[in-house]
Design a protein around this motif. Structure first.
Motif, PDB file in Angstrom:
ATOM      1  N   TRP A  17       0.828  -1.209   0.000  1.00  0.00           N
ATOM      2  CA  TRP A  17       0.000   0.000   0.000  1.00  0.00           C
ATOM      3  C   TRP A  17       0.867   1.266   0.000  1.00  0.00           C
ATOM      4  N   GLU A  25      -5.469  -2.133  -1.771  1.00  0.00           N
ATOM      5  CA  GLU A  25      -6.410  -1.592  -0.789  1.00  0.00           C
ATOM      6  C   GLU A  25      -6.324  -2.410   0.497  1.00  0.00           C
ATOM      7  N   ASP A  27      -7.869  -3.273   4.469  1.00  0.00           N
ATOM      8  CA  ASP A  27      -9.101  -3.170   5.258  1.00  0.00           C
ATOM      9  C   ASP A  27      -8.837  -2.320   6.511  1.00  0.00           C
ATOM     10  N   ASP A  28      -9.833  -2.198   7.368  1.00  0.00           N
ATOM     11  CA  ASP A  28      -9.710  -1.320   8.539  1.00  0.00           C
ATOM     12  C   ASP A  28      -8.603  -1.750   9.490  1.00  0.00           C
ATOM     13  N   GLU A  29      -8.235  -3.016   9.437  1.00  0.00           N
ATOM     14  CA  GLU A  29      -7.176  -3.508  10.324  1.00  0.00           C
ATOM     15  C   GLU A  29      -5.807  -3.535   9.646  1.00  0.00           C
ATOM     16  N   GLY A  30      -5.765  -3.066   8.425  1.00  0.00           N
ATOM     17  CA  GLY A  30      -4.478  -2.955   7.742  1.00  0.00           C
ATOM     18  C   GLY A  30      -4.067  -4.168   6.933  1.00  0.00           C
ATOM     19  N   TYR A  31      -5.005  -5.082   6.728  1.00  0.00           N
ATOM     20  CA  TYR A  31      -4.710  -6.249   5.895  1.00  0.00           C
ATOM     21  C   TYR A  31      -5.203  -6.012   4.480  1.00  0.00           C
ATOM     22  N   MET A  33      -7.089  -6.312   1.124  1.00  0.00           N
ATOM     23  CA  MET A  33      -8.439  -6.754   0.813  1.00  0.00           C
ATOM     24  C   MET A  33      -8.374  -8.042  -0.010  1.00  0.00           C
TER      25      MET A  33
END
Ligand code: F3S
Length: 63
Positions: A17, A25, A27-31, A33
């Motif tokens: 990223w 992209e 996700d909210d936890e930084g993994y 998508m």
């Protein structure tokens, strides 16, 4: 070109990223998508660098 995402290998390093935020992209936890990524030709170089930057080898390049 396509990036095959091995979501189960992702440890949230976010280097992909950092290299190419428009392509990878998180996700909210930084993994990353889940789901493979179709890369437009003009972004192939960045996508390649981002995929190679993953220390977990969670991102495979398919030509
Ligand atoms: Fe995950 Fe690798 Fe990116 S661990 S967040 S796919 S750099």
């Amino acid at each position: 070109m396509k990036i095959i995402v091995h979501r189960e290998k992702c440890q949230g390093h976010a280097r992909c990223w950092a290299m190419a935020p428009d392509i990878f992209e998180l996700d909210d936890e930084g993994y990353i998508m889940p789901g493979d990524i179709d890369v437009p030709e003009e972004q192939e170089r960045l996508a390649w660098m981002g995929a190679k930057s993953c220390p977990e080898r969670a991102l495979d390049i398919q030509k």
